[in-house]
Design a protein around this motif. Structure first.
Motif, short mmCIF file in Angstrom:
data_model
loop_
_atom_site.label_atom_id
_atom_site.label_comp_id
_atom_site.label_asym_id
_atom_site.label_seq_id
_atom_site.Cartn_x
_atom_site.Cartn_y
_atom_site.Cartn_z
N VAL B 30 0.85 -1.24 -0.02
CA VAL B 30 -0.12 -0.11 -0.13
C VAL B 30 0.70 1.18 -0.12
O VAL B 30 2.09 0.99 0.50
CB VAL B 30 -0.90 0.03 1.26
CG1 VAL B 30 -2.12 -1.23 1.14
CG2 VAL B 30 -0.24 -0.04 2.59
N ASP B 33 3.18 1.69 2.98
CA ASP B 33 4.35 0.86 2.97
C ASP B 33 5.51 1.58 2.15
O ASP B 33 6.56 1.83 2.82
CB ASP B 33 4.07 -0.36 2.24
CG ASP B 33 3.21 -1.20 3.24
OD1 ASP B 33 3.59 -1.34 4.09
OD2 ASP B 33 2.46 -1.88 2.49
N TRP B 50 0.41 7.77 11.12
CA TRP B 50 0.00 6.84 10.76
C TRP B 50 -0.13 6.11 12.34
O TRP B 50 0.67 6.19 13.26
CB TRP B 50 0.73 5.86 10.05
CG TRP B 50 2.18 5.42 10.49
CD1 TRP B 50 3.07 6.00 10.67
CD2 TRP B 50 2.48 3.92 11.07
NE1 TRP B 50 4.26 5.18 11.34
CE2 TRP B 50 3.60 3.83 11.70
CE3 TRP B 50 1.54 2.82 11.23
CZ2 TRP B 50 4.34 3.01 12.11
CZ3 TRP B 50 2.24 1.66 11.78
CH2 TRP B 50 3.43 1.59 12.04
N LYS B 53 -2.68 0.99 10.68
CA LYS B 53 -2.40 0.60 9.13
C LYS B 53 -3.35 -0.59 8.77
O LYS B 53 -2.89 -1.48 8.12
CB LYS B 53 -0.77 0.00 9.45
CG LYS B 53 -0.27 -0.22 7.92
CD LYS B 53 1.22 -0.80 8.13
CE LYS B 53 1.80 -0.90 6.66
NZ LYS B 53 1.24 -2.11 6.07
N ALA B 54 -4.66 0.00 9.08
CA ALA B 54 -5.78 -1.19 8.83
C ALA B 54 -6.96 -0.38 8.42
O ALA B 54 -8.07 -1.05 8.52
CB ALA B 54 -5.92 -2.12 9.87
N CYS B 72 -2.69 3.94 3.94
CA CYS B 72 -2.71 2.47 4.57
C CYS B 72 -3.80 1.59 3.69
O CYS B 72 -3.65 0.46 3.71
CB CYS B 72 -2.87 2.26 5.89
SG CYS B 72 -4.69 2.50 6.49
N MET B 73 -4.74 2.20 3.05
CA MET B 73 -5.64 1.34 2.24
C MET B 73 -5.75 1.58 0.93
O MET B 73 -6.56 0.99 0.34
CB MET B 73 -6.97 1.75 2.98
CG MET B 73 -7.42 1.33 4.31
SD MET B 73 -7.03 -0.49 4.81
CE MET B 73 -8.68 -1.25 4.45
N ARG B 75 -3.97 0.56 -2.31
CA ARG B 75 -2.89 -0.40 -2.77
C ARG B 75 -2.31 0.16 -3.78
O ARG B 75 -2.60 1.00 -4.68
CB ARG B 75 -3.71 -1.88 -3.38
CG ARG B 75 -4.53 -2.56 -2.27
CD ARG B 75 -3.48 -3.54 -1.78
NE ARG B 75 -3.00 -4.50 -2.69
CZ ARG B 75 -3.78 -5.45 -2.79
NH1 ARG B 75 -4.99 -6.00 -1.97
NH2 ARG B 75 -3.43 -6.49 -3.54
#
Lengths: 633, 248
Positions: B30, B33, B50, B53-54, B72-73, B75
């Protein structure tokens, strides 16, 4: 802002009084004075702040992130409280004995008793403050099944219960006149003789040091998950409270007991470790190996034989609410399930990416509208897998494996007051030890936060009322400030050639994962101690570049001290406990040892600064509690 | 191994510029990352928020290729990598540094909204009875993770800077959750009409589109609130009834 006038309800407009920006020389730090200072604003910290402010004292709350973002939001499955709304056989005695059994009887039994007795009232209070939990058909708060709980006991909102808890406390708390300092890092506790008199730290936005004077301090900083590579914890879980307390002279307990949650995501790599709630299993999800076998039936511990289904049909009936059915072995305690998964993987029966399969889609065979049912009961899990792994959990099994989740150990506290061994220093929630013993049951964390958050706030306020303000030590403050800024000096003097903090943190996580992880051995842990010494040396030389304003490199460098401290405590305590119990599994001592079951491992700081580890007998349980346990066997 | 170039805004309240960073992209990654990787290897002092992370805490809000999203969401395989991916902070709020913005206005706004005030308990043990179907709509609003992306995209705030007259979609959802709570007895309609400026919203639904929790902000929260305000203050028959009804 720094006056000490007694606080009065609802008169302070907190956020409008955020400190103004200005310039401060090294010896002229902005100073705040409170009766009670709370460090951490997850469930425990917020609940403590509400309680202390209700008691009429002036409360300051400092937190590492923005308000409402603490790790509590990640709690998914629910909050355990014996309300008996779904099964009227439930009561505090059953909850108490479930908690003690789950903790393998090394729990602080007084905390387990108070927790079981007080959790229902704390839940009702949340509803009075606006929480909206899922309902039973007769309009009461709904409760669901969870691992290790005999009856359906977990109050919940789908699978986002933690968010409901933190938001309810936040929205209630902002009207209590609590002053909130967001995005602050605390570097040391301040002491006057034996007693705690405040904390010293900096705001991350501007990088300015601040002195927080307080008559009592409550630590509510959460866990230590970032000491490991694969973890459910966010960047905040660096053991700050445990480390601050230890360096201030407080004792830690049970540090060897780290919970590895059996179900974390393992694929794709970027989400490795992310939590998959136990509620998936509570709703009927099953664990299978690559051959499709439900392997959890293969090993059911004696302690749980009477309570566990011995065939899939009975397990399914339990998940559907059949009062005469026993729970499926997937809902055994987390330590046991995690080890069974590891066994399957080690025996070559794992999934393609090194885990096993968790299947909720199979309930299609049992109920109509299974797809809608799963989406309603597990909405975040559905979205998490859909968005991050391109996987539809209503149609396919998930791949999962164990992930570092929670620390049962922490600051050693008095069960009633939550005060540590340092006068004026309190701890609550994950950063305190005792309630969970060797292994925590799912759902007992959110209840822990509100039961002992309240108690910590209550007794910290009482302590503040009974004691005058202490002195803060200027020399201690100057030393802490100098120490915190050293990474910048090294950055400036080495011109970019020195090591940064991220590599040290990464190597620490990798080492703890492989040498002090889910399965432990003496020789490996001795190597880990040696490794920690080398990492500490490297941490002493890390360099940071740029300026102090919102500099994540600097924050990581500061957190390293805490991570190293808790990692050493975990390792030394784990070497000391020469048996396997709960979350602590020793390959070289694979069985439980009766004598070890009568002691807690205590960690403290020697006068020379070295770490001391000793065993301390668990106080004798009163006859009435013994009887409760006997009755519930 | 493929790579991607990120054009990240670096700066503070005094201004800044875009800086390019190229980093490796692996399966399932994502945007957050990639930012962490850049932070760890190329720019230790790159500021961003952050936590979980979900997609559960709402900390890592940013504008990715100009669209408000959670890092974080998002992609990497949903973004074209043949040209640089721009990463900017939320533009409706003052900058702190790099991707971190000063969102403290939101916390001040929330505090001005009257708190929950329940009716007396329904049962002697101090508890209430509510049916699931009666709490469903409130539970939708309570899913909010306070990422403030809806505030960021709202043109009343972003373009017209009505921060002193309008509380924004997030706090209209918050007000709706309180107003529609089956137990609540407080009246928030006068402020909603005046100080909180519900009338400023002209239902462009931009907020609904960016909500990572898929809350139907406009249809389920804002429009019903607008209707309540209209019923209460502008309906002549309703006004007549209130004036003439027997006073208790």
């Amino acid at each position: 802002m720094s006056g000490s006038a007694p606080w009065a309800s609802g008169t302070t407009s907190d956020f409008s009084k955020l400190p103004k920006r200005g310039f401060f020389t090294v010896t002229n730090y902005e100073t705040f004075e409170y009766d009670v200072l709370i460090i951490g604003a997850g469930g425990a910290g917020l609940r403590a702040a509400i309680e202390a402010s209700t008691a009429g004292v002036k409360v300051g709350l400092v937190c590492k992130s923005l308000l409402g973002k603490a790790h509590t939001v990640m709690a998914e499955g629910g909050l355990a409280a014996a309300l008996a709304n779904v099964d009227d056989r439930d009561n505090w005695r059953v909850h108490f004995s479930d908690t003690m059994r789950g903790g393998q009887y090394v729990n602080n039994w007084r905390m387990a008793e108070l927790h079981a007795k007080e959790a229902p009232d704390r839940v009702k209070e949340l509803e009075a403050w606006g929480a909206v939990f899922d309902r039973t058909p007769d309009g009461k708060i709904l409760q669901r099944n969870f691992g290790g709980h005999r009856y359906p006991r977990l109050v919940h909102v789908g699978d986002r219960t933690g968010l409901e808890l933190i938001r309810t406390l936040q929205d209630h708390g902002i009207h209590q006149g609590i002053t909130v300092h967001m995005e602050h890092t605390m570097v040391t506790l301040l002491k006057d003789g034996d007693r705690v008199t405040g904390a010293f730290g900096y705001d991350r936005e501007r990088g300015r040091f601040k002195i927080f004077k307080a008559k009592a301090v409550v630590l509510a900083t959460g866990g230590i998950g970032r000491a490991y590579q694969i973890t459910t914890n966010s960047w905040e879980g660096t053991g700050d409270g445990q480390s601050l307390a230890y360096h201030a002279g407080a004792e830690l307990a049970d540090m060897e007991f780290v919970q590895f949650h059996p179900t974390g995501m393992i694929w794709p790599p970027s989400v490795m470790g992310l939590l998959v709630t136990e509620a998936v299993r509570g709703e009927g999800g099953v664990l299978r190996n690559k051959d499709g076998k439900r392997f959890m039936f293969d090993d059911i511990p004696d302690l749980y034989k009477n309570q566990t289904a011995d065939n899939p049909e009975e397990g399914w009936r339990y998940c559907q609410g059949d009062r005469n059915a026993r729970r499926p072995p997937e809902l055994l305690t987390r330590d046991h399930v995690a080890r069974c998964i590891r066994r399957e993987v080690n025996a070559g029966r794992g999934s393609p990416h090194g885990g096993v399969f968790l299947d909720i889609a199979w309930i299609r065979e049992k109920i109509p509208n299974a797809t809608e049912h799963i989406k309603r009961k597990l909405p975040s899990m559905y979205h998490q897998f859909m968005q991050l792994a391109d996987l539809d959990i209503t149609q396919e099994p998930m791949e999962i494996g164990p992930t570092t989740h929670y620390t049962m150990g922490g600051v050693r506290v008095n069960g009633d007051t939550q005060m540590s061994t340092v006068p004026g220093l309190f701890a609550a929630g994950e950063c305190a030890a005792g309630l969970h013993g060797a292994n925590r049951l799912g759902g007992n964390s959110l209840s822990d936060l509100i039961v002992f958050g309240k108690r910590a706030g209550e007794f910290a306020a009482k302590f503040a009322k009974e004691h005058g303000a202490g002195q803060v030590n200027d020399a201690q403050i100057e030393q802490a400030a100098r120490h915190a800024l050293e990474p910048f000096d090294r950055g400036a003097s080495t011109g970019g050639s020195a090591e940064g903090p991220y590599q040290v943190q990464h190597d620490l996580q990798e080492m703890m994962q492989s040498l002090v992880g889910i399965v432990r051995r003496e020789d490996e842990m001795v190597r880990a101690l040696d490794g920690l010494g080398k990492l500490r040396e490297r941490a002493r030389h890390v360099a940071v570049y740029g300026h102090r304003e919102y500099n994540p490199g600097w924050n990581t460098a500061v957190d390293l001290k805490n991570l190293l401290t808790v990692s050493e405590a975990i390792t030394r305590a784990a070497i000391e406990r020469k048996e396997s119990r709960g979350g602590h599994f020793r390959e070289d001592f694979p069985n439980k040892d009766a004598a070890s079951g009568k002691v807690n491992v205590i960690v403290g700081k020697n006068p020379d600064g070295s770490m001391q580890v000793r065993r301390e007998p668990i106080p004798e349980m009163p006859a009435e509690l013994k009887q409760v346990i006997e009755e519930m066997k | 191994m493929s790579t991607a170039t990120f054009r990240i805004w670096r700066g503070d309240v005094n201004g800044g510029k875009f800086v390019d960073y190229t980093t490796e992209i692996t399966e399932g990654m994502v945007v957050l990352d990639a930012v962490h990787k850049i932070q760890a290897t190329q720019a230790n002092d790159l500021a961003c928020r952050w936590n979980c992370k979900a997609g559960k805490c709402g900390s890592c809000s940013a504008e990715i290729n100009g669209i408000p999203k959670l890092m974080c969401m998002t992609r990497m395989n949903t973004l074209p990598t043949d040209k640089p991916i721009t990463l900017e902070p939320m533009r409706a709020f003052p900058s702190i540094r790099d991707l971190a913005t000063d969102v403290s206005w939101n916390f001040r706004v929330k505090q001005k909204i009257k708190k929950f005030k329940p009716r007396p308990p329904d049962a002697p043990d101090g508890t209430w009875r509510m049916q699931q179907e009666d709490v469903d709509r409130v539970q939708e609003f309570r899913k909010c993770i306070e990422c403030f992306l809806c505030q960021d995209v709202c043109h009343v705030l972003r373009d017209h800077h009505k921060h002193d007259e309008f509380i924004g979609p997030r706090f209209l959802v918050y007000t709706a959750a309180l107003e529609m709570h089956p137990l609540d007895t407080e009246d928030r309609l006068p402020e909603l009409k005046q100080a909180h400026g519900v009338g400023f919203c002209n239902i462009t639904k931009c907020c609904t589109k960016v909500c990572p929790e898929s809350i139907t902000i406009t249809d389920n929260a804002i429009i019903p609130l607008k209707e309540r305000v209209v019923d209460n203050f502008f309906d002549p028959l309703g006004w007549l009834w209130k004036e003439l009804r027997p006073k208790t």
